[in-house]
Write an enzyme that holds these catalytic residues in place. Structure first.
Site, PDB file in Angstrom:
ATOM      1  N   THR A   7       0.822  -1.213   0.000  1.00  0.00           N
ATOM      2  CA  THR A   7       0.000   0.000   0.000  1.00  0.00           C
ATOM      3  C   THR A   7       0.858   1.266   0.000  1.00  0.00           C
ATOM      4  O   THR A   7       0.499   2.262  -0.611  1.00  0.00           O
ATOM      5  CB  THR A   7      -0.921  -0.033   1.232  1.00  0.00           C
ATOM      6  OG1 THR A   7      -1.728  -1.219   1.146  1.00  0.00           O
ATOM      7  CG2 THR A   7      -1.832   1.173   1.295  1.00  0.00           C
ATOM      8  N   HIS A  65      -2.701  14.103   5.318  1.00  0.00           N
ATOM      9  CA  HIS A  65      -3.995  14.760   5.516  1.00  0.00           C
ATOM     10  C   HIS A  65      -3.969  15.660   6.752  1.00  0.00           C
ATOM     11  O   HIS A  65      -3.207  15.431   7.683  1.00  0.00           O
ATOM     12  CB  HIS A  65      -5.095  13.705   5.695  1.00  0.00           C
ATOM     13  CG  HIS A  65      -5.299  12.879   4.456  1.00  0.00           C
ATOM     14  ND1 HIS A  65      -6.010  13.337   3.386  1.00  0.00           N
ATOM     15  CD2 HIS A  65      -4.886  11.630   4.130  1.00  0.00           C
ATOM     16  CE1 HIS A  65      -6.015  12.401   2.438  1.00  0.00           C
ATOM     17  NE2 HIS A  65      -5.344  11.359   2.878  1.00  0.00           N
TER      18      HIS A  65
END
Lengths: 417, 479
Positions: free
Chosen positions: B40, B49
């Protein structure tokens, strides 16, 4: 270091331009080449068929290149190998990196002859996995012909560009099985002679109006799914078919490599993806010239040579301060052409112009007409014109020197797809 | 006997290794792949974020906000490409605006700084190319973009500089507890004994947990498809541009990357197979549709690469970080999907706290805090260029002409700790092959360099995984 003329790129375009520049009075001329030898892409094109126009004989790529390399070596032209141009400015300053470290050059004129690169799987949006075994045809050609490595045993080729067709034959001769050449267009994008000599002679099927819909295999290609497309290139449902293979070669187009040209603020024609040039191959930046595949993609190297000689000769004239044209007219492609070059013609130049263009579709028994307003300046008949074969027509200065309006080039004849 | 054994060398495993390497511990990392950063961590949106959208009170909220703060420090210490460029969540109607307000309030509760709801004029001043249909946006100055590859490489490299050992091609197949140690066996037959076992196996973390008899979570991978656009169109946006999020995720974004490209994506579709990283017609059309809504002029035809990655999602929806019920001293890191990258340094701190409950943590006296990235020749000043050329002639040779990468950079990428072993490994570290020709020109040169530097035949050079050899033999040799 100061030069009269710096030629960037030592492929067929750069070689011809450098020789011509030198012979026309650019006494200090050099070639800057990023690869380890001169010759460019010709070095990996070991098949024959080069030089039919130029030498009236069939040469291999390296042989064709060597004819010019010999001429370069005979002359006092500096050659910088393994040297990458990092930056150029519109004032014709060049920064390069190579065996001698960082080098700063200044030139009176520059010829851009960097060639082109291949479109990639990402650029055309092929879906599926991204395993090993997917190669641009040109990279595979280099690996096989220059480095001596085989890239796969069961091959599908996507795109019928000339490199793809040549590689279909080459892979076959190396013992691989080429299962199909898949072409999204309703016609091949390669030369007709290559379809015959590289596919038909080896019973390799050419699947027109087909696309590669998906690549299978997580580590190495295991197969591809192909599908038929309609005339808007949308997949036709129910036509998917799986072909097992370990290799997918892509021959889906070439793109002039103009990142460097843009650093020199050379403006590009969106149709050719190369520079706007006048009939002397001069870009809109005075003293910077462009020729060969960096200007527009060619299919025949002889045509590259012809065009590059014009660039080299005029780069020398510019360096000597003898290129002072004032009177220009614009040249436009008619509806039936994808593009036309040059985009501008100097009327007050005794050398005339070399008109180059590609058609949008196939035409049988057409007439090419070169107009100014409604008047035909020149016309020429052809048996056939196809998009995959660029046409060159020389235009003498006598024919154009007294015109006022712009020039338009178009084809008269029936479409035949 | 190791003090700590980490399974999985993605960004979380690597950050954890680096955090634990501050202490006097014997640590090893086991990775089943041919290199670190292959799951991933290698294929995601590359965003740190802000932390306003994770539900207040969740572990995701806490670790995202903490992780973002840590990234600021770590990016300096470890020379990780990180740019706090800020993000905008765009609203196009009243319903979206209501959602923005919720996000804003949730963000304040989470402790996110730099949040502001701005109106159309201000949005278009900041981002003139976003859709004129936009009505409001949530601006977050704390959000940023990062290179997920080089974050992972920086963590593992620095961890190894501080004594951590790395074992590649080691797939764990058995976990056992005896009186005083946890015993880990791999497919290749290696055996490792450790006091503490850390399961940071990402997509496979449920399978590793189940080797210990833990069945609290199941990874249901969600695939995200993306486009990467050419650097020549990178002027189009300067911030991370999000759609208003839905239940399925943060939605599709358009963002600059730290390398100067534009990234567009991801979708969020459930897949069965943990290796099913296909791109699909339907996925990419979905990406295009939303991207055009956000930034109508986006030049999708300047794509240089399509890719997809899988998120290690679990049904619980939050990060699930807990000590194994069956094996004391083993910690499972489950459900590390978005914002896993942003949270990774904070997850590492959670693991450190867990370790401290089992072992006495003594800070290393000679801990090496800093790590320098491989210098990118083309970004150096003229003086620096001359200096590096004097020291190392390999920098004279440009191998990748699209990204202007020298042989010196590539050789260094191979010989550093946890160095590149494969073509993709080189690409992720120093970028040859990431440009517009996608390795068409430099591919053969990279093969040659890898073969020479690793001392293996060209035929054995891999693209990435086992079986991904680039060439299959010499010409004529196969006839």
């Amino acid at each position: 270091m100061e030069y009269d003329c710096i030629v960037i790129g030592g492929g067929p375009a750069g070689l011809a331009a450098a020789i011509e520049a030198k012979d026309n009075g650019a006494d200090k001329t050099c070639i800057i080449e990023r690869d380890r030898e001169l010759g460019g892409i010709l070095n990996q094109c070991i098949h024959n068929g080069f030089g039919l126009h130029e030498f009236k004989e069939e040469l291999t790529g390296p042989e064709y290149a060597y004819r010019f390399i010999e001429e370069v070596l005979k002359r006092d032209i500096d050659v910088y190998l393994n040297t990458m141009v990092m930056d150029i400015s519109k004032d014709k300053e060049v920064v390069a990196l190579g065996d001698r470290g960082l080098m700063n050059f200044k030139a009176k004129s520059i010829v851009l002859a960097m060639g082109c690169r291949e479109r990639t799987a990402g650029a055309i949006g092929v879906k599926g996995f991204r395993p090993s075994g997917v190669y641009n045809a040109g990279m595979a050609q280099r690996l096989i012909n220059m480095e001596g490595y085989l890239v796969g045993k069961e091959v599908v080729i996507y795109g019928s560009g000339d490199i793809g067709l040549i590689m279909a034959r080459r892979m076959t001769l190396e013992g691989a099985k080429v299962k199909a050449v898949v072409e999204i267009m309703p016609h091949s994008s390669g030369l007709n002679r290559n379809i015959h000599q590289c596919l038909n002679d080896f019973d390799i099927p050419l699947l027109l109006s087909h696309k590669v819909a998906e690549i299978h295999g997580k580590n190495r290609v295991e197969g591809v799914t192909i599908a038929e497309v309609d005339n808007k290139f949308n997949e036709i449902e129910g036509t998917r078919e799986y072909i097992s293979c370990d290799t997918l070669l892509l021959s889906v187009g070439l793109i002039p490599e103009n990142e460097l040209s843009q650093k020199a603020e050379v403006s590009l024609d969106p149709r050719t993806k190369g520079a706007f040039v006048d009939s002397n191959m001069q870009t809109e930046i005075p003293g910077i010239f462009s020729c060969g595949n960096v200007l527009h993609v060619h299919d025949i190297v002889d045509f590259v040579t012809r065009e590059s000689r014009i660039a080299g000769k005029n780069a020398a004239r510019f360096a000597r301060g003898e290129l002072n044209n004032k009177k220009y007219v614009d040249v436009y492609p008619g509806d039936k052409l994808i593009y036309v070059l040059p985009q501008k013609i100097a009327l007050d130049d005794e050398n005339g112009a070399l008109i180059c263009f590609r058609s949008r579709k196939i035409y049988r028994n057409p007439i090419v007409k070169i107009y100014t307003e409604d008047k035909v300046l020149k016309e020429k008949k052809y048996k056939i014109i196809v998009p995959s074969e660029m046409i060159q027509i020389p235009l003498k200065n006598d024919v154009i020197k007294n015109i006022n309006g712009s020039i338009r080039v178009d084809i008269e004849g029936e479409e035949n797809d | 006997m190791y003090d700590c054994l980490i399974i999985g060398a993605g960004v979380v495993g690597a950050a954890t290794a680096r955090e634990l390497s501050k202490y006097d511990l014997k640590i090893a990392v086991l990775e089943k792949g041919t290199e670190v950063c292959q799951g991933t961590s290698k294929s995601n949106s590359a965003i740190v974020h802000g932390g306003y959208d994770a539900t207040h009170g969740s572990l995701k909220a806490k670790l995202n906000v903490r992780g973002e703060k840590l990234f600021e420090t770590l990016s300096k210490e470890l020379n990780i490409p990180f740019d706090k460029c800020g993000s905008l969540v765009l609203a196009f109607n009243e319903e979206d605006e209501k959602k923005l307000q919720e996000l804003y309030e949730n963000g304040l509760k989470n402790g996110v700084e730099g949040l502001k709801i701005i109106d159309k004029d201000e949005i278009l001043m900041m981002e003139p190319h976003v859709s004129k249909e936009v009505t409001k946006a949530l601006y977050c100055s704390e959000a940023g973009i990062v290179c997920p590859f080089n974050a992972t490489f920086a963590f593992i490299e620095n961890a190894m500089d501080n004594g951590v050992e790395l074992f590649l091609d080691e797939k764990v197949i058995e976990i056992e507890k005896n009186d005083d140690a946890i015993l880990v066996r791999t497919e290749k037959g290696s055996e490792f004994q450790t006091k503490i076992l850390i399961n940071s196996a990402g997509l496979y973390s449920d399978e590793i947990a189940s080797l210990a008899g833990d069945t609290e979570f199941t990874v249901k991978p969600r695939r995200g498809e993306y486009r990467i656009l050419d650097k020549k169109v990178s002027d189009i946006v300067k911030h991370v541009i999000f759609t208003t999020p839905t239940k399925a995720g943060k939605g599709i974004l358009v963002s600059p990357t730290v390398h100067g490209n534009i990234i567009v994506g991801p979708t969020s579709d459930p897949v069965e197979d943990k290796e099913d990283t296909r791109t699909t017609d339907s996925g990419i059309s979905k990406v295009d549709e939303v991207a055009r809504k956000l930034v109508p002029e986006l030049a999708l035809n300047e794509t240089i690469r399509l890719f997809s990655g899988l998120r290690a999602s679990i049904s619980q929806g939050d990060f699930l970080i807990y000590e194994s019920k069956n094996i004391k001293g083993m910690i499972n890191l489950g459900g590390i999907d978005s914002p896993g990258l942003a949270s990774s340094p904070a997850i590492a701190e959670e693991v450190r706290d867990f370790v401290s409950r089992h072992l006495d943590l003594v800070e290393k006296k000679n801990f090496i805090k800093e790590r320098k990235a491989i210098p990118h020749f083309n970004d150096l000043s003229d003086v620096e260029k001359e200096e590096i050329l004097k020291k190392n002639p390999n920098y004279k040779r440009i191998i990748c002409r699209c990204e202007m990468i020298t042989e010196g950079e590539i050789i260094e990428a191979i010989h550093r700790n946890a160095g590149a072993r494969t073509v993709d490994g080189i690409k992720r570290r120093v970028r040859p092959g990431s440009g517009r020709c996608q390795g068409g020109f430099c591919g053969p040169r990279i093969l040659e360099i890898l073969s020479r530097e690793l001392g293996i035949p060209v035929e054995e050079v891999l693209k990435e995984g086992q079986g991904s050899n680039i060439v299959i033999g010499r010409t004529k040799g196969v006839l």
